[in-house]
Design an enzyme around this catalytic site. Structure first.
Site, PDB file in Angstrom:
ATOM      1  N   GLY B  74     -32.200  50.813 -19.647  1.00 50.40           N
ATOM      2  CA  GLY B  74     -32.160  52.244 -19.368  1.00 50.40           C
ATOM      3  C   GLY B  74     -32.788  52.600 -18.030  1.00 50.40           C
ATOM      4  O   GLY B  74     -32.278  53.446 -17.289  1.00 50.40           O
ATOM      5  N   ASN B 154     -37.720  61.322 -25.833  1.00 50.06           N
ATOM      6  CA  ASN B 154     -38.229  60.113 -26.483  1.00 50.06           C
ATOM      7  C   ASN B 154     -39.512  60.348 -27.268  1.00 50.06           C
ATOM      8  O   ASN B 154     -39.791  59.628 -28.214  1.00 50.06           O
ATOM      9  CB  ASN B 154     -38.433  58.994 -25.458  1.00 50.06           C
ATOM     10  N   GLY B 203     -29.861  48.898 -24.657  1.00 48.39           N
ATOM     11  CA  GLY B 203     -29.480  48.083 -25.808  1.00 48.39           C
ATOM     12  C   GLY B 203     -30.555  47.971 -26.877  1.00 48.39           C
ATOM     13  O   GLY B 203     -30.267  48.007 -28.067  1.00 48.39           O
ATOM     14  N   CYS B 328     -55.297  57.549 -24.344  1.00 48.46           N
ATOM     15  CA  CYS B 328     -55.867  56.232 -24.587  1.00 48.46           C
ATOM     16  C   CYS B 328     -54.813  55.163 -24.787  1.00 48.46           C
ATOM     17  O   CYS B 328     -55.106  53.989 -24.731  1.00 48.46           O
ATOM     18  CB  CYS B 328     -56.762  56.273 -25.808  1.00 48.46           C
TER      19      CYS B 328
END
Lengths: 123, 401
Positions: B74, B154, B203, B328
């Site tokens: 990507g 995402n 993928g 973190c």
């Protein structure tokens, strides 16, 4: 990424909580950076009779807080002031490099608590 | 000894390769090992595998085969789309538009182009992570050559209005790129209907191999290559093809699209059950992202007064794998740029946990997580100086509104 010792202190932290009749309290960090440590002291005759902490933070932040309480409980203030963040990290078998800056503040919190105690005595 | 139950809830990070895909990859590593550029039978066999994978990839998004350029993933597809188009169309204009919640593969590439002399507008988002079409309309100038807005975020799973963006971009004669890494195989994609000019896919998010991906570039769109060499992938991505990876990607894409309807419905049920239970069972939590305009696999929740990495470590000890928007876990001091762009204050962003569902997750898995979670949160809150302090909620926090 963390040593067994860090995970031990994270999982079974020593001296968590607050001291109701604390005569020294110190806090470092802020929520926006992701770590806040607060240390409560009960000092008698220049000796740390009791110490407790509360921490908002990552695994390293909680483990270093726990470790510092264990290292200075029963010690004199002068001895306690000699404890450095580096020494705490070493006592835990080391911290990941990225954590050395952001989450290794326990000695600073302790120092603030001792200063708070001393300020209270002076007044 | 009782074996610890393992629940993998990090499918937006990566997925296991499906056995049938792994088998095919192996086949193309050992038996069909030829170079697709060779004339002999070995080469022809390899070429046939490449062609089939290209048909599968194109078929997954309603594209033509010659519109597919295989890449290493990507990130490379995003780079090739943005830099490739920016360089090729620089004579037309040098203004780019993207959103504040893009993956770093897009955001940082755009910022790099800015350093190279392009001008950049980064669209803000609302509290759910959605861009506003009005902001986009206002951002367009005669100089604008490219709009890049992701399909599915995402981190929080919010689905951006890409069909509307596509229509607007077409009307204004501007190229439209979308990063579809998190949506391929989860939401139907039709690049023609959606007026998408450039689309990036990966993928390993769809049960294919890591190191594979593709860029769809609509017929007629010029791209400037980033790497030079042989004539592979229409000279846009030279170098001997990663054939085992490519055939694996092709099969994974075909299977993902074929099973999409059933799997989406199944995951959505699990997702909604999980969100509902967490919001009911645990105090002081908030769902990050949109409640409905959300990909089927994403659960992102902030547990106030606790820090994300501590939660992840504790979950990991219970065999549960998740991720966090906490600083973190990123190696920087700042929490997730997505959550902060949504106006979520730092301290709440630090306590965010992303749990992303996938093929192997069952209702039993979710029940196990729902049982494990409350005591973990309780334990960390008992340690937290922020809890029960009657402090003004996020008083010192600057909302980017």
């Amino acid at each position: 990424m963390y040593t067994e010792k860090v995970m031990d202190h994270f999982t079974n932290p020593r001296n968590v909580g607050e001291i109701e009749n604390a005569n020294g309290v110190g806090e470092v960090g802020n929520a926006s950076c992701g770590d806040i440590m607060r240390i409560y002291l009960l000092v008698e005759d220049n000796i740390i009779k009791d110490i407790k902490f509360k921490t908002f933070g990552c695994g390293a932040a909680i483990a270093t807080s726990s470790m510092v309480t264990e290292m200075v409980k029963g010690r004199t203030l002068a001895e306690a002031l000699e404890v450095t963040n580096k020494a705490i990290a070493e006592a835990l078998g080391g911290l990941p490099p990225v954590k050395m800056h952001c989450s290794n503040l326990a000695a600073d919190a302790l120092k603030r608590a001792i200063e708070d105690y001393q300020a209270g005595q002076a007044s | 000894m009782i074996e610890l139950r393992k629940v993998y809830l990090d499918h937006s990070a990566t997925t296991p390769v499906r056995p049938e895909v792994a088998e095919l990859v192996r086949e193309y590593m050992t038996r069909c090992f030829g170079n697709p550029s060779s004339v002999h039978s070995f080469g022809r066999e390899a070429k046939a595998g490449l062609t089939k994978a290209r048909e599968q990839a194109a078929g997954a998004i309603g594209a033509h085969t010659e519109e597919i350029i295989f890449t290493s993933g990507g990130t490379e597809a995003d780079n090739l789309a943005l830099r490739g188009a920016a360089y090729a169309y620089a004579n037309k204009g040098k203004h780019l538009i993207t959103s504040a919640v893009e993956h770093h593969a897009v955001l940082d590439t755009c910022k790099e182009l800015e350093k190279e002399g392009y001008s950049l507008t980064v669209l803000p988002v609302d509290e759910y992570g959605l861009i506003r079409m009005n902001d986009l309309r206002r951002a367009i100038t005669p100089e604008t050559i490219l709009i890049s807005v992701m399909h599915v975020n995402n981190e929080v799973g919010t689905i951006e209005p890409i069909e509307e963006i596509g229509a607007l971009a077409k009307e204004r004669g501007i190229l439209f790129h979308t990063d579809a890494v998190q949506s391929l195989g989860k939401i139907p994609i039709d690049v023609k209907k959606m007026n998408i000019d450039l689309l990036s896919a990966s993928g390993h998010k769809i049960y294919g191999p890591k190191g594979t991906g593709f860029l769809y570039a609509k017929r007629g769109i010029k791209l400037h290559p980033l790497v030079f060499g042989g004539g592979q992938e229409r000279k846009l991505r030279p170098g001997t093809e990663n054939l085992p990876g490519i055939v694996g990607l092709g099969l994974a894409a075909a299977l993902a699209v074929r099973e999409m309807d059933m799997e989406t419905a199944r995951l959505q049920k699990l997702r909604d059950y999980m969100i509902k239970e967490i919001l009911e069972k645990i105090n002081d939590v908030q769902l990050n992202g949109h409640p409905d305009i959300r990909v089927s696999s994403n659960v992102n929740i902030s547990f106030k007064y606790v820090e994300g990495e501590s939660l992840l470590l504790s979950l990991d000890m219970k065999g549960i794998a998740a991720s966090s928007g906490s600083a973190c876990t990123s190696g920087s001091l700042d929490p997730s740029h997505v959550l902060t762009a949504m106006g979520i204050c730092h301290e709440v962003a630090h306590g965010s946990v992303r749990m992303t569902l996938g093929h192997d997750n069952t209702e039993e898995d979710i029940k196990y997580v729902l049982e494990a979670l409350p005591p973990i949160v309780d334990r960390l809150r008992a340690m937290s100086p922020l809890y029960q302090q009657n402090r003004k909620e996020c008083a010192g926090c600057t909302l980017k509104k």
